[in-house]
Scaffold this active site. Structure first.
Site, PDB file in Angstrom:
ATOM      1  CD  GLN A 190      -0.150  -1.557   3.006  1.00 57.83           C
ATOM      2  OE1 GLN A 190      -0.057  -2.466   2.166  1.00 57.83           O
ATOM      3  NE2 GLN A 190      -0.041  -1.779   4.303  1.00 57.83           N
ATOM      4  CG  ASN A 213       7.314  -7.240   3.044  1.00 59.82           C
ATOM      5  OD1 ASN A 213       7.002  -6.757   1.952  1.00 59.82           O
ATOM      6  ND2 ASN A 213       6.545  -7.131   4.106  1.00 59.82           N
ATOM      7  CB  SER A 237      21.243  -9.646   2.260  1.00 58.14           C
ATOM      8  OG  SER A 237      22.373  -8.825   2.202  1.00 58.14           O
ATOM      9  CD  GLN A 259      24.902 -10.973   3.732  1.00 63.26           C
ATOM     10  OE1 GLN A 259      25.568  -9.960   3.834  1.00 63.26           O
ATOM     11  NE2 GLN A 259      23.623 -10.929   3.401  1.00 63.26           N
ATOM     12  CG  HIS A 262      21.254  -9.106   6.566  1.00 63.73           C
ATOM     13  ND1 HIS A 262      20.733  -7.922   6.994  1.00 63.73           N
ATOM     14  CD2 HIS A 262      22.543  -8.844   6.209  1.00 63.73           C
ATOM     15  CE1 HIS A 262      21.647  -6.964   6.893  1.00 63.73           C
ATOM     16  NE2 HIS A 262      22.762  -7.499   6.435  1.00 63.73           N
ATOM     17  CD  GLU A 326      23.233  -7.309  -1.081  1.00 62.40           C
ATOM     18  OE1 GLU A 326      23.086  -8.437  -0.555  1.00 62.40           O
ATOM     19  OE2 GLU A 326      22.615  -6.304  -0.690  1.00 62.40           O
ATOM     20  CG  HIS A 327      27.445  -7.366   0.585  1.00 64.74           C
ATOM     21  ND1 HIS A 327      26.199  -7.909   0.849  1.00 64.74           N
ATOM     22  CD2 HIS A 327      27.331  -6.038   0.834  1.00 64.74           C
ATOM     23  CE1 HIS A 327      25.383  -6.947   1.245  1.00 64.74           C
ATOM     24  NE2 HIS A 327      26.027  -5.797   1.246  1.00 64.74           N
ATOM     25  CG  ASP A 360      26.334  -3.887   5.710  1.00 62.29           C
ATOM     26  OD1 ASP A 360      26.215  -3.858   4.473  1.00 62.29           O
ATOM     27  OD2 ASP A 360      26.362  -4.942   6.377  1.00 62.29           O
ATOM     28  CD  GLU A 414      16.071   4.100 -40.207  1.00 59.19           C
ATOM     29  OE1 GLU A 414      15.274   4.853 -39.611  1.00 59.19           O
ATOM     30  OE2 GLU A 414      17.006   3.499 -39.630  1.00 59.19           O
ATOM     31  CG  HIS A 419      12.036  11.076 -39.706  1.00 62.62           C
ATOM     32  ND1 HIS A 419      10.726  10.705 -39.567  1.00 62.62           N
ATOM     33  CD2 HIS A 419      12.608  10.908 -38.477  1.00 62.62           C
ATOM     34  CE1 HIS A 419      10.515  10.316 -38.305  1.00 62.62           C
ATOM     35  NE2 HIS A 419      11.640  10.432 -37.633  1.00 62.62           N
TER      36      HIS A 419
END
Lengths: 429, 429
Positions: A190, A213, A237, A259, A262, A326-327, A360, A414, A419
């Site tokens: 929402q 999430n 992650s 890590q 998480h 990612e890391h 981080d 073309e 044009h």
């Protein structure tokens, strides 16, 4: 009970892909739920936000928006030491992101043709900050500071209310020192709908940033279809560590555990060419694990942890680039040389004294990074995420005389007569 | 019969939004068709591509891939003058996009903390070139040249076959001089599926570029859910002209017509503070229209054409930024000043001698631009589209001593003990 982590030895290049495969998610399963929420927010506006917050967060909101005075006075409820820490991190984040600002350079293409590219701030941006067990004020810094440096005109923040209907003061304090004044206590799909479509009290934004999430993630994916931009796709992650004989097992273990805490779906992978370091790291993981507050999450996450031994460093590099973490921590002797061969990663941490948690929070790099292999094509959040590059061109009378024929020929080939005509009519003058 | 275009006078700022509203499309209506195609390509690979090409293009493919020799020898079938024109355009495109390449700058955040951001090419990119009545070789230049400058390792191109199963030589020639060697004669959503998921003969790519019909557009939107990046959302092409007394009505008319010939859904809008120029432009449109080859498309498109008069230039600027046009021509006395206030646009054309078609083909700017208001948050294709920026950080032993406490405090406040521990264990050493 100890966590059982086995060392996988010299997997073939072919099997690396399977070995490092992330858990597959069906991207479509939330679609209907998301669309229902979108429809309600479009139809009922603020009332839908209040209703959903009651249903999903169990909170009856009196107002959707935090009073500015509450943001201003948030410092009163935050420890001085934490305030100082947040301020230090903010300075570093500001410094690094300011260094990314690019100048407009006019380019003389040929006589009478000048082109340039100008970075113009995205006018209205929305930042989503997840709720949950702890206030992720660091994400506020990581999103709002670059938005401010880029010059975004309106910055709004959405975050779900705590069970008592309030927002953690540390989060408000981080917002304050990042220059955020518009904060709404709405979370979930929402919140994404409110940012994308607006309501009677909320103006829609041009781009939505921030982690969340699976509902938030699915909603962000979905709003793209309505022309609203998002920072990047999001997933669990991840950390990959590349370690050789110079790595310190206790350090590597602490990074892998950081890590793992998480979430149960966090991905932790170690690549090494040294079996002794691998074994010692696994021992250290079990040793350090005992004292952690989020032990259960860590244990669950470690079930998918992989420690892979390669005799050949070249194959380690191939595996890292294939995974596109990612890391990526490189705790190796030739760390700078190895860093040169990194093709796919979100953020890279070099040497024994650069833990992932440094990035981080406080080195200044952004922690909003591409997961789930997206690092193959996506950057982490940076100044460019908050601007668009508009191109400009100016052709003089002489310029069009020079380039005119070229355009006419191409337009004709073309089959775009109008044009061609737009040039011909100018050449005739 | 003349095309009836009325001048709308001084609309209120409120009504501008409605006035300039683009036709709404239901983004979901193609989803099922697209998913079926994706499923078939995932399951049956190359065979699905051959089957769909037979069904949708009416062509029985003997091979999915164009022979490299055919690309190499394409020049034999292209007029020398067109070859030269394509080569000139290629030089300009190369020049402008090369100017966008950024250097890596190491940033000393504080003693012992160094961060930098490095542009690393996306390794595998897929370029989609639509088929249809004319070969859009200019799009090949616009996508393949920056991909090559950025250093993308594998560049594959997909384009639907003509009715006789072949690809236009001009398109192959453009591919040749842009350095593209892998061309597949497959179009539509099946081409997008092949690029995203791969088949037994095709390696999946990391990012998909290029314009296309509604199937291609919907398929590109959909693959994002599977972690494949795309250049930007696509919609009908657009031109907005801002004109004052210095504008030349015949020129403005020719530009509006050049936009209108793209398709019946092309959007053409003129904003002016000069009624005389407005009237003369409408007359010139009707005058020039007679000689155009794509008259029917143009007439259909002009039905939604808007000419809006504003007494106040400031309101013109507000309207332009609200619309966020793909192409924006500024034919005004204070063109450079007005250009400074452009907040949302894809590409901007300054003055009387910079027709949109100049940028479409040859000034060097990219013609792959955000439509449908996406210019509020998206850039057109540029060098950054073909790279990701990876951040690197190196903290020394001294550096972690300095910043360590800050990280510990923040991690603790976010209740991430293992994050804190990764620093504490290093500080203890």
């Amino acid at each position: 009970m100890e966590t059982q982590i086995n060392i996988i030895e010299n997997p073939s290049l072919e099997s690396i892909k399977d070995l490092l495969k992330r858990p597959l998610e069906d991207p479509g399963f939330l679609d209907n739920a998301i669309r229902d929420i979108f429809l309600a927010v479009k139809r009922k506006g603020d009332k839908a936000l209040i209703d959903f917050t009651k249903t999903f967060d169990g909170v009856e909101l009196k107002s959707l928006k935090i009073e500015e005075s509450e943001i201003e006075e948030s410092g009163n409820k935050v420890d001085k030491s934490l305030q100082e820490a947040i301020a230090v991190a903010a300075v570093n984040i500001r410094r690094f992101h300011s260094s990314q600002v690019s100048e407009t350079v006019k380019c003389e293409i040929s006589e009478g043709i000048t082109c340039w590219q100008k970075a113009v701030p995205i006018q209205r941006v929305g930042l989503y900050i997840p709720g949950g067990s702890a206030p992720l004020f660091s994400s506020v810094l990581m999103l709002a500071i670059p938005a401010n440096i880029a010059g975004c005109k309106e910055i709004v923040m959405f975050t779900p209310p705590g069970k008592d209907g309030t927002i953690d003061p540390a989060l408000l304090f981080a917002a304050k020192i990042s220059g955020v004044k518009n904060i709404y206590t709405v979370g979930g799909a929402q919140a994404v709908a409110a940012m994308a479509f607006g309501t009677e009290s909320i103006k829609p934004v041009d781009k939505i940033f921030g982690p969340g999430n699976q509902f938030v993630t699915a909603a962000k994916q979905e709003v793209q279809k309505y022309g609203v931009a998002i920072d990047m796709p999001a997933g669990p992650s991840e950390l990959m560590v590349m370690a050789d004989e110079i790595a310190i097992p206790e350090f590597v273990a602490s990074d892998m555990l950081s890590q793992a805490e998480h979430g149960p779906d966090s991905q932790v992978v170690m690549l090494t060419n040294n079996k002794d370091i691998a074994k010692k790291t696994i021992d250290a993981i079990n040793n350090q694990l005992k004292d952690l507050s989020r032990k259960d999450i860590v244990k669950e996450s470690l079930k998918s942890c992989k420690v892979i031994f390669f005799s050949d460093i070249k194959e380690m590099i191939v595996a890292a680039n294939e995974y596109a973490p990612e890391h990526l921590i490189i705790a190796m002797k030739d760390k700078n040389k190895i860093a040169e061969s990194v093709l796919n990663a979100g953020s890279v941490f070099l040497g024994n004294y650069t833990p992932e948690s440094a990035g981080d929070y406080a080195t200044g790099t952004n922690h909003t990074l591409p997961t789930n292999g997206a690092a193959k094509a996506y950057s982490g959040v940076n100044i460019d995420s908050f601007v668009k590059k508009i191109t400009f061109q100016e052709v003089t009378k002489e310029g069009i005389m020079q380039i005119g024929k070229t355009i006419e020929l191409m337009a004709e080939a073309e089959q775009l007569t109008a044009h061609k005509n737009a040039v011909s009519i100018r050449l005739k003058q």
